[in-house]
Motif scaffolding. Structure first.
Motif, PDB file in Angstrom:
ATOM      1  N   GLU A   1      11.638 -18.331 -17.358  1.00 13.43           N
ATOM      2  CA  GLU A   1      10.223 -18.536 -17.664  1.00 13.43           C
ATOM      3  C   GLU A   1       9.643 -17.356 -18.441  1.00 13.43           C
ATOM      4  O   GLU A   1       8.936 -17.548 -19.438  1.00 13.43           O
ATOM      5  CB  GLU A   1       9.455 -18.729 -16.367  1.00 13.43           C
ATOM      6  CG  GLU A   1       7.956 -18.908 -16.556  1.00 13.43           C
ATOM      7  CD  GLU A   1       7.212 -18.970 -15.235  1.00 13.43           C
ATOM      8  OE1 GLU A   1       6.390 -18.076 -14.975  1.00 13.43           O
ATOM      9  OE2 GLU A   1       7.479 -19.919 -14.472  1.00 13.43           O
ATOM     10  N   ALA A   2       9.928 -16.142 -17.988  1.00  7.36           N
ATOM     11  CA  ALA A   2       9.383 -14.950 -18.652  1.00  7.36           C
ATOM     12  C   ALA A   2       9.818 -14.881 -20.103  1.00  7.36           C
ATOM     13  O   ALA A   2       9.009 -14.587 -20.999  1.00  7.36           O
ATOM     14  CB  ALA A   2       9.829 -13.694 -17.904  1.00  7.36           C
ATOM     15  N   ALA A   3      11.093 -15.158 -20.371  1.00 13.66           N
ATOM     16  CA  ALA A   3      11.596 -15.099 -21.740  1.00 13.66           C
ATOM     17  C   ALA A   3      10.970 -16.181 -22.606  1.00 13.66           C
ATOM     18  O   ALA A   3      10.591 -15.934 -23.758  1.00 13.66           O
ATOM     19  CB  ALA A   3      13.119 -15.248 -21.730  1.00 13.66           C
ATOM     20  N   ALA A   4      10.841 -17.385 -22.056  1.00 10.23           N
ATOM     21  CA  ALA A   4      10.293 -18.502 -22.832  1.00 10.23           C
ATOM     22  C   ALA A   4       8.834 -18.261 -23.214  1.00 10.23           C
ATOM     23  O   ALA A   4       8.432 -18.511 -24.352  1.00 10.23           O
ATOM     24  CB  ALA A   4      10.436 -19.795 -22.044  1.00 10.23           C
ATOM     25  N   PHE A   5       8.029 -17.762 -22.272  1.00  9.82           N
ATOM     26  CA  PHE A   5       6.613 -17.547 -22.566  1.00  9.82           C
ATOM     27  C   PHE A   5       6.392 -16.324 -23.458  1.00  9.82           C
ATOM     28  O   PHE A   5       5.372 -16.234 -24.139  1.00  9.82           O
ATOM     29  CB  PHE A   5       5.813 -17.419 -21.269  1.00  9.82           C
ATOM     30  CG  PHE A   5       5.409 -18.746 -20.687  1.00  9.82           C
ATOM     31  CD1 PHE A   5       4.248 -19.372 -21.102  1.00  9.82           C
ATOM     32  CD2 PHE A   5       6.202 -19.383 -19.748  1.00  9.82           C
ATOM     33  CE1 PHE A   5       3.866 -20.610 -20.578  1.00  9.82           C
ATOM     34  CE2 PHE A   5       5.838 -20.613 -19.217  1.00  9.82           C
ATOM     35  CZ  PHE A   5       4.664 -21.233 -19.635  1.00  9.82           C
ATOM     36  N   ALA A   6       7.354 -15.400 -23.458  1.00  7.36           N
ATOM     37  CA  ALA A   6       7.203 -14.192 -24.274  1.00  7.36           C
ATOM     38  C   ALA A   6       7.705 -14.368 -25.701  1.00  7.36           C
ATOM     39  O   ALA A   6       7.336 -13.592 -26.592  1.00  7.36           O
ATOM     40  CB  ALA A   6       7.944 -13.031 -23.606  1.00  7.36           C
ATOM     41  N   THR A   7       8.524 -15.360 -25.951  1.00  9.48           N
ATOM     42  CA  THR A   7       9.123 -15.554 -27.283  1.00  9.48           C
ATOM     43  C   THR A   7       8.210 -16.399 -28.168  1.00  9.48           C
ATOM     44  O   THR A   7       7.740 -17.454 -27.741  1.00  9.48           O
ATOM     45  CB  THR A   7      10.500 -16.242 -27.142  1.00  9.48           C
ATOM     46  OG1 THR A   7      11.336 -15.443 -26.285  1.00  9.48           O
ATOM     47  CG2 THR A   7      11.167 -16.413 -28.494  1.00  9.48           C
TER      48      THR A   7
ATOM     49  N   VAL B   1      14.313 -17.217 -31.342  1.00  7.29           N
ATOM     50  CA  VAL B   1      15.337 -17.276 -30.304  1.00  7.29           C
ATOM     51  C   VAL B   1      15.261 -15.994 -29.482  1.00  7.29           C
ATOM     52  O   VAL B   1      15.207 -14.892 -30.044  1.00  7.29           O
ATOM     53  CB  VAL B   1      16.747 -17.445 -30.903  1.00  7.29           C
ATOM     54  CG1 VAL B   1      17.806 -17.440 -29.798  1.00  7.29           C
ATOM     55  CG2 VAL B   1      16.835 -18.736 -31.707  1.00  7.29           C
ATOM     56  N   SER B   2      15.234 -16.133 -28.170  1.00  4.87           N
ATOM     57  CA  SER B   2      15.148 -14.963 -27.283  1.00  4.87           C
ATOM     58  C   SER B   2      16.474 -14.217 -27.257  1.00  4.87           C
ATOM     59  O   SER B   2      17.497 -14.708 -27.751  1.00  4.87           O
ATOM     60  CB  SER B   2      14.797 -15.411 -25.871  1.00  4.87           C
ATOM     61  OG  SER B   2      15.918 -16.061 -25.269  1.00  4.87           O
ATOM     62  N   ASP B   3      16.453 -13.032 -26.653  1.00 10.10           N
ATOM     63  CA  ASP B   3      17.707 -12.352 -26.362  1.00 10.10           C
ATOM     64  C   ASP B   3      18.420 -13.114 -25.253  1.00 10.10           C
ATOM     65  O   ASP B   3      17.843 -14.026 -24.643  1.00 10.10           O
ATOM     66  CB  ASP B   3      17.440 -10.900 -25.930  1.00 10.10           C
ATOM     67  CG  ASP B   3      16.892 -10.047 -27.067  1.00 10.10           C
ATOM     68  OD1 ASP B   3      17.241 -10.332 -28.236  1.00 10.10           O
ATOM     69  OD2 ASP B   3      16.116  -9.103 -26.786  1.00 10.10           O
ATOM     70  N   LEU B   4      19.656 -12.757 -24.962  1.00 10.52           N
ATOM     71  CA  LEU B   4      20.420 -13.438 -23.914  1.00 10.52           C
ATOM     72  C   LEU B   4      19.717 -13.244 -22.561  1.00 10.52           C
ATOM     73  O   LEU B   4      19.322 -12.135 -22.210  1.00 10.52           O
ATOM     74  CB  LEU B   4      21.843 -12.882 -23.844  1.00 10.52           C
ATOM     75  CG  LEU B   4      22.876 -13.749 -23.115  1.00 10.52           C
ATOM     76  CD1 LEU B   4      23.091 -15.056 -23.873  1.00 10.52           C
ATOM     77  CD2 LEU B   4      24.195 -12.993 -22.986  1.00 10.52           C
ATOM     78  N   VAL B   5      19.536 -14.335 -21.832  1.00 12.47           N
ATOM     79  CA  VAL B   5      18.845 -14.317 -20.543  1.00 12.47           C
ATOM     80  C   VAL B   5      19.844 -14.680 -19.440  1.00 12.47           C
ATOM     81  O   VAL B   5      20.564 -15.678 -19.558  1.00 12.47           O
ATOM     82  CB  VAL B   5      17.669 -15.317 -20.535  1.00 12.47           C
ATOM     83  CG1 VAL B   5      17.017 -15.361 -19.155  1.00 12.47           C
ATOM     84  CG2 VAL B   5      16.648 -14.953 -21.602  1.00 12.47           C
ATOM     85  N   THR B   6      19.867 -13.870 -18.386  1.00 14.11           N
ATOM     86  CA  THR B   6      20.765 -14.130 -17.259  1.00 14.11           C
ATOM     87  C   THR B   6      19.955 -14.595 -16.059  1.00 14.11           C
ATOM     88  O   THR B   6      18.976 -13.956 -15.669  1.00 14.11           O
ATOM     89  CB  THR B   6      21.545 -12.860 -16.878  1.00 14.11           C
ATOM     90  OG1 THR B   6      22.237 -12.356 -18.021  1.00 14.11           O
ATOM     91  CG2 THR B   6      22.559 -13.182 -15.770  1.00 14.11           C
ATOM     92  N   THR B   7      20.366 -15.732 -15.454  1.00 13.98           N
ATOM     93  CA  THR B   7      19.743 -16.238 -14.231  1.00 13.98           C
ATOM     94  C   THR B   7      20.852 -16.552 -13.222  1.00 13.98           C
ATOM     95  O   THR B   7      22.039 -16.334 -13.505  1.00 13.98           O
ATOM     96  CB  THR B   7      18.932 -17.519 -14.493  1.00 13.98           C
ATOM     97  OG1 THR B   7      19.839 -18.613 -14.724  1.00 13.98           O
ATOM     98  CG2 THR B   7      17.988 -17.356 -15.684  1.00 13.98           C
ATOM     99  N   VAL B   8      20.493 -17.078 -12.079  1.00 12.40           N
ATOM    100  CA  VAL B   8      21.497 -17.440 -11.075  1.00 12.40           C
ATOM    101  C   VAL B   8      22.417 -18.549 -11.578  1.00 12.40           C
ATOM    102  O   VAL B   8      23.502 -18.759 -11.029  1.00 12.40           O
ATOM    103  CB  VAL B   8      20.836 -17.906  -9.760  1.00 12.40           C
ATOM    104  CG1 VAL B   8      20.102 -16.774  -9.090  1.00 12.40           C
ATOM    105  CG2 VAL B   8      19.905 -19.094  -9.999  1.00 12.40           C
TER     106      VAL B   8
END
Length: 368
Positions: free
Chosen positions: A273-279, A284-291
């Motif tokens: 969510e943080a990456a999507a709302f900040a981009t 294209v965002s930087d690589l995002v790691t989640t569970v």
């Protein structure tokens, strides 16, 4: 916009979700032993025109009721046994009366709806075996589950025909509800984004929750990261993102749609969510790691907060108000058909004050 809950199963509480208060035959697991049957005859506890309920049916419904309660992490109090069994008997009677009023067309529609519901339920579960294990945990087989669900669907069709169709919602009522409940139709800021998920979870882990599966060994996890980084580089160079998602994404819920989701805050895991709302849109965002793994995210559109226009929510409001009308009419309707059938409760411990009416989900609309 807040989502008005659709009322898809008006008879759900009559049969306690998948519990089977109205079955004429007890489940095999709950069948009484011959010796017990001789000591305790299967007495009739309620009767009326075309209706007869035996003690074994109430006992079976109570066993399934307790299994459902236990599955939710709660316990049934022994001191509430008479009250709970009286409630179950009332619902058994209501179900039998409704099923007896069904037309052939009602039964046909009900069978279609029940089979559709079962198919959709199986799609949401990891496997057929998992589906059957869940049923077994509450004492049901796939066959008995369908029988009970079919009864529920038949009840709903009868109620639709005899109650819902006679209490139509007007355009004026829809407009009035829309005007008097503006907060229900506020749509928060949203993001329309696409992503490619490269999962680093072990596919052999049987845990049905994707985010809770164990990670792959370190070396394999590093290979997955390198793959994600290569996809990120291709996306940043302008390659067709939808094609990348369809080819590489491990997210079955979005890959066939080019990886797309539209969501407000609070709907996705925090890192995503943080990456999507900040981009910014189109980037294209930087690589995002989640569970779940590594994500490559492309933001397609930012949708500002707004009030949804009436035309887009009129059908939802109509369903919501129709459900409210059904809920209001059901006690009177059930009382009427019980009186017509001259229903008698023969066991004084199983009497309740008023017939148990089917209850829809909570009337207040939850947040998205």
């Amino acid at each position: 916009m807040k989502k008005l809950i659709p009322f898809t199963a008006v008879c759900a509480t009559l049969v306690l979700a998948v519990a089977a208060g109205a079955a004429d035959q007890p489940a095999a697991a709950a069948a009484p032993k011959p010796a017990a049957k001789e000591l305790f005859p299967d007495s009739v506890v309620a009767k009326g025109k075309g209706v007869e309920v035996k003690r074994s049916q109430v006992d079976e419904a109570y066993s399934l009721f307790k299994a459902n309660v236990a599955a939710s992490g709660r316990a049934v109090r022994e001191e509430d046994r008479n009250r709970d069994q009286a409630m179950l008997l009332d619902r058994i009677i209501s179900t039998k009366l409704l099923v007896a009023r069904a037309t052939e067309e009602d039964k046909k529609k009900a069978a279609e709806n029940a089979d559709k519901y079962i198919a959709e339920t199986k799609k949401r579960l990891p496997s057929e075996e998992f589906f059957e294990l869940q049923l077994k945990s509450i004492g049901l087989t796939p066959a008995t589950y369908r029988e009970r669900l079919l009864e529920q669907a038949i009840c709903e069709e009868v109620i639709n025909r005899e109650v819902r169709d006679k209490n139509q919602v007007t355009e004026a009522e829809i407009k009035k509800f829309y005007d008097e409940n503006p907060k229900e139709f506020e749509q928060p800021e949203q993001v329309r984004a696409a992503h490619v998920l490269i999962s680093f979870k072990d596919p052999t882990d049987p845990n049905p929750n994707p985010g809770a599966k164990r990670d792959l060994p370190a070396a394999q996890k590093e290979e997955k990261k390198k793959l994600a980084e290569s996809i990120l580089a291709r996306a940043k160079k302008g390659e067709d993102f939808a094609k990348l998602a369809k080819e590489f994404s491990d997210d079955p819920g979005s890959k066939d749609k080019g990886g797309e989701y539209t969501f407000a805050r609070g709907r996705m895991v925090p890192e995503f969510e943080a990456a999507a709302f900040a981009t910014p849109p189109g980037q294209v965002s930087d690589l995002v790691t989640t569970v779940f793994g590594y994500h490559v995210i492309k933001v397609l559109e930012k949708i500002p907060a707004q009030k949804v226009e009436l035309a887009k929510v009129a059908d939802d409001i109509k369903r919501y108000l129709a459900n409210e009308k059904v809920q209001e009419e059901m006690p009177k309707y059930l009382q009427k058909i019980r009186e017509e059938a001259k229903v008698e409760i023969l066991d004084p411990n199983l009497k309740v004050q008023t017939p148990a009416a089917p209850r829809p989900p909570a009337a207040s609309a939850p947040k998205k």
